[in-house]
Design a protein around this motif. Structure first.
Motif, PDB file in Angstrom:
ATOM      1  N   UNK A 125       0.817  -1.217   0.000  1.00 44.80           N
ATOM      2  CA  UNK A 125       0.000   0.000   0.000  1.00 44.80           C
ATOM      3  C   UNK A 125       0.848   1.263   0.000  1.00 44.80           C
ATOM      4  N   UNK A 126       2.110   1.164   0.459  1.00 45.74           N
ATOM      5  CA  UNK A 126       2.980   2.324   0.552  1.00 45.74           C
ATOM      6  C   UNK A 126       4.351   2.002  -0.018  1.00 45.74           C
ATOM      7  N   UNK A 127       5.094   3.029  -0.436  1.00 43.20           N
ATOM      8  CA  UNK A 127       6.457   2.789  -0.902  1.00 43.20           C
ATOM      9  C   UNK A 127       7.352   2.401   0.270  1.00 43.20           C
ATOM     10  N   UNK A 128       8.538   1.853   0.013  1.00 45.67           N
ATOM     11  CA  UNK A 128       9.455   1.475   1.087  1.00 45.67           C
ATOM     12  C   UNK A 128       9.894   2.687   1.905  1.00 45.67           C
ATOM     13  N   UNK A 174      11.821   7.089   8.119  1.00 47.32           N
ATOM     14  CA  UNK A 174      10.825   7.884   7.397  1.00 47.32           C
ATOM     15  C   UNK A 174      10.122   7.001   6.378  1.00 47.32           C
ATOM     16  N   UNK A 175       8.812   6.941   6.480  1.00 52.19           N
ATOM     17  CA  UNK A 175       8.012   6.142   5.559  1.00 52.19           C
ATOM     18  C   UNK A 175       7.055   7.054   4.804  1.00 52.19           C
ATOM     19  N   UNK A 176       7.344   7.398   3.557  1.00 48.93           N
ATOM     20  CA  UNK A 176       6.433   8.252   2.790  1.00 48.93           C
ATOM     21  C   UNK A 176       5.148   7.516   2.462  1.00 48.93           C
ATOM     22  N   UNK A 177       4.108   8.282   2.227  1.00 44.37           N
ATOM     23  CA  UNK A 177       2.840   7.697   1.798  1.00 44.37           C
ATOM     24  C   UNK A 177       2.365   8.428   0.549  1.00 44.37           C
ATOM     25  N   UNK A 178       1.685   7.706  -0.324  1.00 45.44           N
ATOM     26  CA  UNK A 178       1.062   8.354  -1.462  1.00 45.44           C
ATOM     27  C   UNK A 178      -0.089   7.506  -1.965  1.00 45.44           C
ATOM     28  N   UNK A 179      -1.009   8.153  -2.596  1.00 40.47           N
ATOM     29  CA  UNK A 179      -2.094   7.457  -3.260  1.00 40.47           C
ATOM     30  C   UNK A 179      -1.733   7.311  -4.722  1.00 40.47           C
ATOM     31  N   UNK A 180      -1.806   6.115  -5.228  1.00 38.99           N
ATOM     32  CA  UNK A 180      -1.396   5.834  -6.610  1.00 38.99           C
ATOM     33  C   UNK A 180      -2.506   6.257  -7.558  1.00 38.99           C
ATOM     34  N   UNK A 181      -2.185   7.124  -8.465  1.00 37.46           N
ATOM     35  CA  UNK A 181      -3.143   7.615  -9.448  1.00 37.46           C
ATOM     36  C   UNK A 181      -2.709   7.106 -10.819  1.00 37.46           C
ATOM     37  N   UNK A 182      -3.443   6.126 -11.336  1.00 34.27           N
ATOM     38  CA  UNK A 182      -3.058   5.536 -12.616  1.00 34.27           C
ATOM     39  C   UNK A 182      -3.177   6.534 -13.750  1.00 34.27           C
ATOM     40  N   UNK A 183      -3.837   7.659 -13.494  1.00 31.71           N
ATOM     41  CA  UNK A 183      -3.911   8.690 -14.508  1.00 31.71           C
ATOM     42  C   UNK A 183      -2.575   9.341 -14.775  1.00 31.71           C
TER      43      UNK A 183
END
Length: 462
Positions: A443-446, A451-460
């Motif tokens: 669900x999240x990048x490494x 520090x653990x970044x988060x992002x929502x994946x937008x296939x657009x």
């Protein structure tokens, strides 16, 4: 006779002028023009640690200082790239705002507020002040006459706030301190995390750092957790070139890979707790400020690294040396698709700051981070920032390519960055060259260290 007299007078005037300039150079007198007027404290860290108060008061117009820059230049007598820490100005405007800027000789410094005091002040205990006898009498008379509602040791700023009147009343290093650290810090990094049918088997890397005297050191500051950067001095010394660009592919270990390019830095860390008093709430408070300033890159010459140099010393490692990434760092995701051969050959990240400058930052760690947290835990984690103009000889190249992976598959690359406030009130993007590449099955990048970044994946974005 008259001509001889005039000649003698001119000679004396010239001698006096030269003597005055020589004396100022010897005394390290520096001047700047303050546009506006504010309650000002000007500090400079010392080479041996601690802080020196250079000037305080309600200042405006031409301001002269006897700085500690000469002592710093003597302490930094090295062939490596080095820059003297400029004095720091902490000032308060009558409209109840605080500003922080670097004192740059010969320049105009605009004393305009940056943040409302109520946004950055934290509740605190009443400070233990050591007020001289004569000053105590003055405050008692002022209280008796009812000319001020400020407590002893403070003076009026506006209808709401009182500011500490004389910094020298504060004898505790809790209110101002500095320390110099020497540590290896990561300048670039990549972390690959993939597995199963989407395993990335190999990648390519082309990294390069060229640092010259075109580069400027930056004050990277935190005012109650708000990141600010401001220009310091240009570097002097010898050029440094470090490159890591293996001719052959870099194979992962079952889809996992870590690579970091590190440099040894000497940098100074400062902390301030600026006392204020809120007349509306009748409460004491402090404004916590911390900052970093890179004073020396403890390496010069040219270094061309290959995979054979991995973990032979600290220049190139497959692990992250002690670093604490700022909590306000964010990730900038990019959705990529490999071609029919399982390749994505040109994954390039390019960051450009405003006003024609590139701002580049790297996190601090180790004993420096521990020291800051022991002094001002509320300011959070800090980074070290450099800058150079887009046309300078200093440059940073950062390129990653996927050479062998699953064909026609989506992967997710994310690079860290920070959004900071330049002291001129512009917001700028500060690049941090650390990239994660993952297969998107989590669900999240490494994470990078803690520090653990988060992002929502937008296939657009594909």
């Amino acid at each position: 006779m008259k001509l001889r007299t005039i000649a003698i007078i001119l000679a004396l005037v010239t001698l006096a002028s030269v003597s005055s300039i020589a004396m100022e150079n010897f005394m390290d007198i520096e001047r700047a023009y303050f546009q506006g007027r504010a309650k000002v404290f000007i500090f400079q860290p010392l080479p041996e640690g601690g802080i020196k108060l250079l000037k305080q008061g309600h200042l405006g117009g031409i301001v002269s200082l006897k700085t500690e820059s000469k002592e710093w230049r003597e302490a930094l007598a090295t062939k490596n790239l080095s820059a003297v820490p400029t004095p720091l100005i902490i000032y308060f405007t009558e409209d109840g705002k605080i500003g922080v800027k670097s004192f740059k000789p010969g320049e105009q410094i605009i004393l305009e507020g940056m943040f409302p005091i109520e946004d950055v002040a934290e509740p605190s205990q009443k400070p233990d002040l050591k007020i001289p006898f004569i000053a105590r009498i003055k405050y008692k008379v002022r209280s008796f006459l009812g000319t001020s509602s400020c407590p002893q040791g403070y003076e009026e700023l506006n209808y709401r706030y009182c500011i500490i009147e004389n910094w020298e009343y504060l004898k505790d290093s809790y209110y101002a301190d500095s320390r110099t650290f020497i540590e290896w810090v990561p300048f670039m990094g990549v972390k690959v995390r993939s597995e199963g049918y989407k395993e990335i088997k190999s990648i390519s890397i082309a990294w390069g750092i060229q640092l010259t005297t075109n580069m400027k050191s930056m004050w990277t500051l935190s005012v109650d957790g708000i990141p600010i950067i401001d220009f310091g001095e240009s570097y002097s010394g010898s050029t440094l070139r470090v490159s890591y660009s293996p001719e052959e592919e870099i194979k992962t270990k079952d889809g996992y890979l870590d690579r970091y390019l590190n440099l040894p830095l000497k940098y100074v860390v400062v902390v301030y707790n600026v006392p204020v008093y809120d007349k509306l709430t009748k409460q004491y408070a402090t404004i916590p400020i911390a900052g970093t300033y890179p004073i020396e890159i403890m390496l010069s010459g040219e270094y061309r690294l290959t995979e054979s140099d991995l973990n032979r010393g600290y220049l190139l490692t497959n692990y992250l040396v002690s670093s604490h990434f700022p909590d306000d760092a964010t990730s900038k995701p990019k959705v990529i698709r490999t071609n029919s051969m399982g390749m994505y050959p040109n994954l390039v990240f390019d960051f450009q700051g405003s006003v024609g400058y590139t701002f580049y930052s790297t996190p601090i760690g180790g004993s420096a981070a521990s020291w800051i947290w022991s002094k001002l835990p509320i300011v959070g984690k800090l980074s070290i920032t450099f800058t150079y103009s887009s046309t300078s000889h200093s440059l940073t190249t950062y390129n990653i390519g996927i050479l062998q992976a699953a064909p026609n598959q989506l992967y997710y690359a994310s690079i860290l960055k920070r959004d900071a406030k330049l002291s001129g009130n512009d917001k700028v993007e500060v690049s941090m060259y650390f990239t994660t590449i993952d297969d998107g099955q989590g669900s999240n990048p490494p994470c990078f260290g803690d520090f653990c970044p988060t992002y929502s994946i937008d296939l657009g974005d594909e």
